[in-house]
Design a protein around this motif. Structure first.
Motif, PDB file in Angstrom:
ATOM      1  N   MET A   1      -4.095  -4.330  -4.394  1.00  0.00           N
ATOM      2  CA  MET A   1      -3.490  -5.273  -3.457  1.00  0.00           C
ATOM      3  C   MET A   1      -3.454  -4.654  -2.066  1.00  0.00           C
ATOM      4  N   ARG A   2      -3.701  -5.462  -1.050  1.00  0.00           N
ATOM      5  CA  ARG A   2      -3.630  -5.004   0.335  1.00  0.00           C
ATOM      6  C   ARG A   2      -2.238  -5.325   0.878  1.00  0.00           C
ATOM      7  N   VAL A   3      -1.557  -4.316   1.406  1.00  0.00           N
ATOM      8  CA  VAL A   3      -0.179  -4.488   1.852  1.00  0.00           C
ATOM      9  C   VAL A   3      -0.002  -3.873   3.231  1.00  0.00           C
ATOM     10  N   MET A   4       1.071  -4.289   3.900  1.00  0.00           N
ATOM     11  CA  MET A   4       1.439  -3.725   5.201  1.00  0.00           C
ATOM     12  C   MET A   4       2.868  -3.228   5.127  1.00  0.00           C
ATOM     13  N   VAL A   5       3.133  -2.070   5.756  1.00  0.00           N
ATOM     14  CA  VAL A   5       4.482  -1.528   5.839  1.00  0.00           C
ATOM     15  C   VAL A   5       4.833  -1.386   7.306  1.00  0.00           C
ATOM     16  N   THR A   6       5.749  -2.219   7.811  1.00  0.00           N
ATOM     17  CA  THR A   6       6.235  -2.035   9.175  1.00  0.00           C
ATOM     18  C   THR A   6       7.304  -0.946   9.138  1.00  0.00           C
ATOM     19  N   GLY A   7       7.309  -0.100  10.154  1.00  0.00           N
ATOM     20  CA  GLY A   7       8.190   1.068  10.102  1.00  0.00           C
ATOM     21  C   GLY A   7       7.691   2.093   9.094  1.00  0.00           C
TER      22      GLY A   7
END
Length: 306
Positions: free
Chosen positions: A1-7
Motif C-alpha cells: 500500500m502507498r501511504v503518506m505520513v505528515t510530520g
C-alpha cells in the motif's frame, strides 16, 4: 500500500515510518522540519518532501503521491504556546488538517488516520481512566483544535466518503523524542540527568499522566489504517496514572542516580490527572500496550546515552 505520513520526520512520525516500511508499505514523508529532523529518517527508504501542510502546495504533493492512506501527525504540539498564541495554533493545526483533508478528497485517498490527544480533549474528567464516551471538555486552544479536526474529518466522511479514524493518544515517549514541553517530559528528565543538570517538576509533583511507549503507538496507527473504525475515536494509552515525581524516580533509576527535582509553580492549562481507557481499541483494533513504563524508560535512557 502507498501511504503518506505528515510530520513523518518527527518523533512519533519517524517511528511510524519505520513500522510502515517494515510492514512492506511504500511511504511518502511530508514534514516542514520545524520540529522534525532529517536524521530521524536516516534508515528509511521513504521519499521525503519538505513542506508546510498549511501552504498552497499540499494539493500538488498529494496528487503526485496518490496515497491510499494519509497518517496526519503534522501539528503544533505545545499546549503553552497555544494558550499564548491561539491563532497561530489554529492556523497550524486546524487549517493544516483541512488543507490535507481537501487534498485527500480531491485525489482519491481512502482514509486519514489522525493523531488526536487523549491527554487534552477530555479536560478534567470525573472518573479515570476515561473512555471515549466521556464528555469533551478542552481546556486549551491546542485541545480545542484537536476536537475541531475530529469534527471536520467526520464531516468530510459524511459529505465526501473520505474515511477517517482518530487516535486519542496518551503521553507518548520513547527514542527520538524532543526534550521539549510537557509531552516530552521523559526525554527532558533523561537528557538533563545524563548531563548532570538540574531537573524541575511543576506544582507539588502530584500531577499524573498516562505514559505509552512509542512502539505501541505506531502499532495502533498501522492497525487503524484498515477498514475498521471508520469515523471513530480510539483512546491509545495504558490506563495507568503515573505522577511527575514517580516518573522522575523511574528515570533517575534508569540513569543510575538519585537526583532530586526542583519545584516550580503550576502552569496555566495543566490538567491535574489523566489516564485513558483503551478497551475500545482492544475490542475493535485488537490493540493493547505491550511495553510497561519501567522497560520503556530504560529503552529511552539507552537511546539518549547514545
Amino acid at each position: 500500500m502507498r501511504v503518506m505520513v505528515t510530520g513523518g520526520a518527527g518523533f512519533i512520525g519517524s517511528n511510524l515510518v519505520d513500522r510502515l516500511e517494515l510492514d512492506g508499505h511504500e511511504v511518502v514523508v511530508v514534514d516542514d522540519l520545524r520540529r522534525g529532523r532529517k536524521e530521524n529518517l536516516a534508515n528509511a527508504a521513504a521519499e521525503f518532501i519538505e513542506l508546510d501542510v498549511t501552504g498552497p502546495h499540499v494539493d500538488d504533493v498529494v496528487a503526485s503521491a496518490a496515497p491510499e492512506v494519509i497518517f496526519h501527525l503534522a501539528a503544533q504540539i505545545d499546549v503553552r504556546l497555544s494558550v499564548c498564541r491561539p491563532v497561530e495554533d489554529a492556523q497550524q493545526n486546524v487549517l493544516g488538517a483541512l488543507n490535507v483533508a481537501e487534498a485527500a478528497r480531491r485525489h482519491g485517498t481512502r482514509k486519514i488516520v489522525f493523531a488526536s490527544s487523549g491527554g487534552a480533549i477530555y479536560g478534567a474528567p470525573e472518573r479515570l481512566p476515561v473512555a471515549e464516551t466521556a464528555p469533551i471538555e478542552p481546556r486549551s486552544p491546542y485541545a480545542a483544535a484537536k476536537v475541531s479536526i475530529e469534527v471536520y474529518l467526520n464531516t468530510y466522511r459524511r459529505l465526501h466518503g473520505l474515511d477517517c479514524t482518530h487516535l486519542a493518544l496518551a503521553n507518548v515517549y520513547g527514542p527520538r523524542q524532543h526534550a521539549v514541553g510537557e509531552a516530552g517530559v521523559v526525554a527532558v528528565f533523561a537528557e538533563r540527568m545524563l548531563a548532570g543538570r538540574p531537573t524541575k517538576v511543576f506544582g507539588d509533583g502530584g500531577n499524573t499522566r498516562d505514559y505509552v511507549y512509542v512502539d505501541d503507538v505506531v502499532t495502533a496507527f498501522a492497525t487503524a489504517a484498515g477498514t475498521v473504525g471508520g469515523g471513530q475515536r480510539y483512546n491509545i494509552g495504558t490506563g495507568i496514572q503515573t505522577s511527575d515525581l514517580e516518573l522522575h524516580t523511574l528515570v533517575a533509576k534508569a540513569v543510575g542516580g538519585a537526583a532530586e527535582p526542583e519545584f516550580a509553580p503550576s502552569r496555566l492549562g495543566d490538567v491535574r490527572a489523566s489516564a485513558l481507557d483503551s478497551a475500545a481499541a482492544r475490542r475493535d483494533l485488537g490493540w493493547q500496550p505491550t511495553v510497561d513504563l519501567d522497560e520503556g524508560v530504560r529503552r529511552t535512557v539507552r537511546h539518549f546515552r547514545r
